[in-house]
Scaffold this active site. Sequence first.
Site, PDB file in Angstrom:
ATOM      1  N   ARG A  12       1.003  -1.103   0.155  1.00  0.00           N
ATOM      2  CA  ARG A  12       0.194  -0.085   0.054  1.00  0.00           C
ATOM      3  C   ARG A  12       0.941   1.602   0.274  1.00  0.00           C
ATOM      4  O   ARG A  12       2.259   1.382   0.683  1.00  0.00           O
ATOM      5  CB  ARG A  12      -0.482   0.158   1.379  1.00  0.00           C
ATOM      6  CG  ARG A  12      -1.725  -1.000   1.407  1.00  0.00           C
ATOM      7  CD  ARG A  12      -2.860  -1.339   2.668  1.00  0.00           C
ATOM      8  NE  ARG A  12      -2.668  -0.658   3.756  1.00  0.00           N
ATOM      9  CZ  ARG A  12      -2.594   0.712   4.043  1.00  0.00           C
ATOM     10  NH1 ARG A  12      -3.857   1.621   3.831  1.00  0.00           N
ATOM     11  NH2 ARG A  12      -2.509   0.398   5.615  1.00  0.00           N
ATOM     12  N   GLY A  13      -0.020   2.522  -0.723  1.00  0.00           N
ATOM     13  CA  GLY A  13       1.054   3.455  -0.348  1.00  0.00           C
ATOM     14  C   GLY A  13       2.234   3.544  -1.063  1.00  0.00           C
ATOM     15  O   GLY A  13       2.542   3.032  -2.016  1.00  0.00           O
ATOM     16  N   ILE A  14       3.000   4.487  -0.040  1.00  0.00           N
ATOM     17  CA  ILE A  14       4.340   4.493  -1.067  1.00  0.00           C
ATOM     18  C   ILE A  14       5.317   2.805  -1.081  1.00  0.00           C
ATOM     19  O   ILE A  14       5.511   2.582  -2.535  1.00  0.00           O
ATOM     20  CB  ILE A  14       5.603   5.513   0.097  1.00  0.00           C
ATOM     21  CG1 ILE A  14       5.035   7.134   0.039  1.00  0.00           C
ATOM     22  CG2 ILE A  14       6.967   5.408  -0.688  1.00  0.00           C
ATOM     23  CD1 ILE A  14       5.656   7.256   1.598  1.00  0.00           C
ATOM     24  N   GLY A  84       5.541   1.694   8.351  1.00  0.00           N
ATOM     25  CA  GLY A  84       5.294   2.727   9.475  1.00  0.00           C
ATOM     26  C   GLY A  84       4.383   2.546   9.855  1.00  0.00           C
ATOM     27  O   GLY A  84       3.168   2.931   8.743  1.00  0.00           O
ATOM     28  N   GLN A 141       8.378  17.306  14.163  1.00  0.00           N
ATOM     29  CA  GLN A 141       6.914  17.567  14.258  1.00  0.00           C
ATOM     30  C   GLN A 141       6.317  17.626  15.104  1.00  0.00           C
ATOM     31  O   GLN A 141       6.247  16.903  16.139  1.00  0.00           O
ATOM     32  CB  GLN A 141       6.731  16.370  12.720  1.00  0.00           C
ATOM     33  CG  GLN A 141       4.620  16.455  12.228  1.00  0.00           C
ATOM     34  CD  GLN A 141       4.303  18.254  12.438  1.00  0.00           C
ATOM     35  OE1 GLN A 141       5.110  19.247  11.786  1.00  0.00           O
ATOM     36  NE2 GLN A 141       3.625  18.971  12.843  1.00  0.00           N
ATOM     37  N   TYR A 147       7.356   9.519  16.483  1.00  0.00           N
ATOM     38  CA  TYR A 147       7.729   9.580  15.157  1.00  0.00           C
ATOM     39  C   TYR A 147       8.783  10.176  15.036  1.00  0.00           C
ATOM     40  O   TYR A 147      10.033   9.341  13.948  1.00  0.00           O
ATOM     41  CB  TYR A 147       6.720   9.832  14.190  1.00  0.00           C
ATOM     42  CG  TYR A 147       6.627   9.202  12.930  1.00  0.00           C
ATOM     43  CD1 TYR A 147       5.834   8.233  12.620  1.00  0.00           C
ATOM     44  CD2 TYR A 147       7.121  10.445  12.039  1.00  0.00           C
ATOM     45  CE1 TYR A 147       5.732   8.320  10.870  1.00  0.00           C
ATOM     46  CE2 TYR A 147       6.692  10.313  10.896  1.00  0.00           C
ATOM     47  CZ  TYR A 147       6.635   8.881   9.881  1.00  0.00           C
ATOM     48  OH  TYR A 147       6.401   9.257   8.625  1.00  0.00           O
ATOM     49  N   GLY A 178       8.999  13.766   1.972  1.00  0.00           N
ATOM     50  CA  GLY A 178       7.956  15.076   2.516  1.00  0.00           C
ATOM     51  C   GLY A 178       6.862  14.376   2.559  1.00  0.00           C
ATOM     52  O   GLY A 178       6.912  13.095   2.920  1.00  0.00           O
TER      53      GLY A 178
HETATM   54  N1  CAA Z   1       3.082  24.095  16.668  1.00  0.00           N
HETATM   55  C1  CAA Z   1       2.858  25.034  17.390  1.00  0.00           C
HETATM   56  N2  CAA Z   1       1.419  25.072  17.873  1.00  0.00           N
HETATM   57  C2  CAA Z   1       0.435  23.934  17.056  1.00  0.00           C
HETATM   58  C3  CAA Z   1       1.086  23.426  15.928  1.00  0.00           C
HETATM   59  C4  CAA Z   1       2.588  23.532  15.770  1.00  0.00           C
HETATM   60  N3  CAA Z   1       2.636  22.827  14.147  1.00  0.00           N
HETATM   61  N4  CAA Z   1      -0.024  21.866  15.934  1.00  0.00           N
HETATM   62  C5  CAA Z   1      -0.975  22.622  16.808  1.00  0.00           C
HETATM   63  N5  CAA Z   1      -0.470  23.771  17.268  1.00  0.00           N
HETATM   64  C6  CAA Z   1      -0.910  24.178  18.810  1.00  0.00           C
HETATM   65  C7  CAA Z   1      -2.379  24.120  18.874  1.00  0.00           C
HETATM   66  O1  CAA Z   1      -2.677  25.666  17.298  1.00  0.00           O
HETATM   67  C8  CAA Z   1      -3.124  24.196  20.075  1.00  0.00           C
HETATM   68  O2  CAA Z   1      -2.963  25.970  20.933  1.00  0.00           O
HETATM   69  P1  CAA Z   1      -4.319  25.756  21.311  1.00  0.00           P
HETATM   70  O3  CAA Z   1      -4.147  25.117  22.448  1.00  0.00           O
HETATM   71  O4  CAA Z   1      -3.369  27.419  21.677  1.00  0.00           O
HETATM   72  O5  CAA Z   1      -5.169  26.712  19.976  1.00  0.00           O
HETATM   73  C9  CAA Z   1      -2.279  23.231  20.640  1.00  0.00           C
HETATM   74  O6  CAA Z   1      -1.168  22.990  19.573  1.00  0.00           O
HETATM   75  C10 CAA Z   1      -3.590  21.777  20.576  1.00  0.00           C
HETATM   76  O7  CAA Z   1      -3.409  21.206  19.675  1.00  0.00           O
HETATM   77  P2  CAA Z   1      -4.069  20.270  18.685  1.00  0.00           P
HETATM   78  O8  CAA Z   1      -5.761  21.613  19.195  1.00  0.00           O
HETATM   79  O9  CAA Z   1      -3.801  20.719  16.916  1.00  0.00           O
HETATM   80  O10 CAA Z   1      -4.026  19.275  19.286  1.00  0.00           O
HETATM   81  P3  CAA Z   1      -5.145  18.177  19.411  1.00  0.00           P
HETATM   82  O11 CAA Z   1      -3.811  17.383  20.942  1.00  0.00           O
HETATM   83  O12 CAA Z   1      -6.012  17.912  18.899  1.00  0.00           O
HETATM   84  O13 CAA Z   1      -3.685  17.408  18.448  1.00  0.00           O
HETATM   85  C11 CAA Z   1      -2.079  16.487  17.353  1.00  0.00           C
HETATM   86  C12 CAA Z   1      -2.332  17.226  17.835  1.00  0.00           C
HETATM   87  C13 CAA Z   1      -2.416  14.867  16.783  1.00  0.00           C
HETATM   88  C14 CAA Z   1      -0.840  16.344  17.519  1.00  0.00           C
HETATM   89  C15 CAA Z   1      -2.438  17.273  15.822  1.00  0.00           C
HETATM   90  O14 CAA Z   1      -2.134  18.564  15.482  1.00  0.00           O
HETATM   91  C16 CAA Z   1      -1.902  16.323  14.397  1.00  0.00           C
HETATM   92  O15 CAA Z   1      -2.649  15.523  13.656  1.00  0.00           O
HETATM   93  N6  CAA Z   1      -0.700  17.145  14.484  1.00  0.00           N
HETATM   94  C17 CAA Z   1      -0.311  16.717  12.792  1.00  0.00           C
HETATM   95  C18 CAA Z   1       1.093  15.741  12.667  1.00  0.00           C
HETATM   96  C19 CAA Z   1       1.661  15.555  11.603  1.00  0.00           C
HETATM   97  O16 CAA Z   1       2.042  16.088  11.016  1.00  0.00           O
HETATM   98  N7  CAA Z   1       1.632  14.292  11.447  1.00  0.00           N
HETATM   99  C20 CAA Z   1       2.622  14.239  10.143  1.00  0.00           C
HETATM  100  C21 CAA Z   1       1.459  12.653   9.966  1.00  0.00           C
HETATM  101  S1  CAA Z   1       2.177  12.064   7.900  1.00  0.00           S
HETATM  102  C22 CAA Z   1       3.565  12.194   8.332  1.00  0.00           C
HETATM  103  O17 CAA Z   1       4.045  11.303   9.461  1.00  0.00           O
HETATM  104  C23 CAA Z   1       4.167  10.440   7.506  1.00  0.00           C
HETATM  105  C24 CAA Z   1       5.719  11.639   7.027  1.00  0.00           C
HETATM  106  O18 CAA Z   1       6.678  11.289   6.956  1.00  0.00           O
HETATM  107  C25 CAA Z   1       5.859  13.083   6.376  1.00  0.00           C
END
Ligand code: CAA
Length: 240
Positions: A12-14, A84, A141, A147, A178
């Site tokens: 699946r995927g990548i 992963g 991140q 991760y 990315g």
């Molecule tokens: N930098 C700074 N602050 C951030 C932020 C960031 N990047 N992201 C969120 N915040 C802050 C929000 O603004 C919020 O602040 P307030 O409470 O003051 O409003 C606080 O952090 C809480 O944020 P969330 O409401 O988003 O918190 P949550 O607990 O509901 O979710 C999380 C947290 C699950 C990490 C969610 O933000 C998320 O899913 N983020 C994405 C993570 C990501 O990029 N994953 C990559 C997956 S794909 C992958 O990994 C493949 C690869 O190799 C690239």
Amino acid sequence: MGKVAIVTGGTRGIGRAISEMLQEDGFTVVANYAGNDDKAKAFTDATGIKSYKWDVGDHAACQEGCERVASEVGPVDVVVNNAGITRDGTLLKMTYDDWDEVMRINLGGCFNMAKAAFAGMKDRGWGRFVNIGSINGQAGQYGQVNYAAAKSGIHGFTKALAQEGARFGITVNAIAPGYIDTDMVAAVPEPVLEKIVAKIPVGRLGQAKEIARGVSFLCSDSAAFVTGSTMSINGGQHMY
Ligand code: CAA
């Protein structure tokens, strides 16, 4: 028969894009998977690429899986450590299980597969490992201490094993993707993903094939002098 390549998480995927591209390159590809039997069967029916089920986080399962592949398909010449998972959450919400599972599968999987395949490559004087790291292992991140640590570990693992493999004709490289258009990235909440894409200079998510092309090069004979390197394929999001 071409050289044998195992792609973990290869149905699946990548991973699927990598399996298909290595098949086009002339490798005899085996796709490992851990979970979804129906999707694996559909993949095998569509591509003719055999799929083998085992958990890369399980040391004994990797040994047995690679032995089965060696006896049923042929000795393993190439390992693409692609399998992963994510268990995202901020540190305070992340459980010990979220930490352990990501380390066990994403980083432990690379160790387990290398333990199973390295000796045979050494005996035959040729081998390729390509480990799929991540931009998030390079840059960190928010919400991914598990991760990011595991993926960062993969980059260190790659450089260390490259030093051990070089004199045996074994290259060990990493690719740091990315944000790629896959189910994993689709699971990132929409508003969060929008902000991430806005920071990608190329202006879009990557495609799985764009990662597979890098793997294809690193597995080729043309890449014999490339080892211990990390190829970043991220649309310019992190220039490292
Ligand atoms: N930098 C700074 N602050 C951030 C932020 C960031 N990047 N992201 C969120 N915040 C802050 C929000 O603004 C919020 O602040 P307030 O409470 O003051 O409003 C606080 O952090 C809480 O944020 P969330 O409401 O988003 O918190 P949550 O607990 O509901 O979710 C999380 C947290 C699950 C990490 C969610 O933000 C998320 O899913 N983020 C994405 C993570 C990501 O990029 N994953 C990559 C997956 S794909 C992958 O990994 C493949 C690869 O190799 C690239």
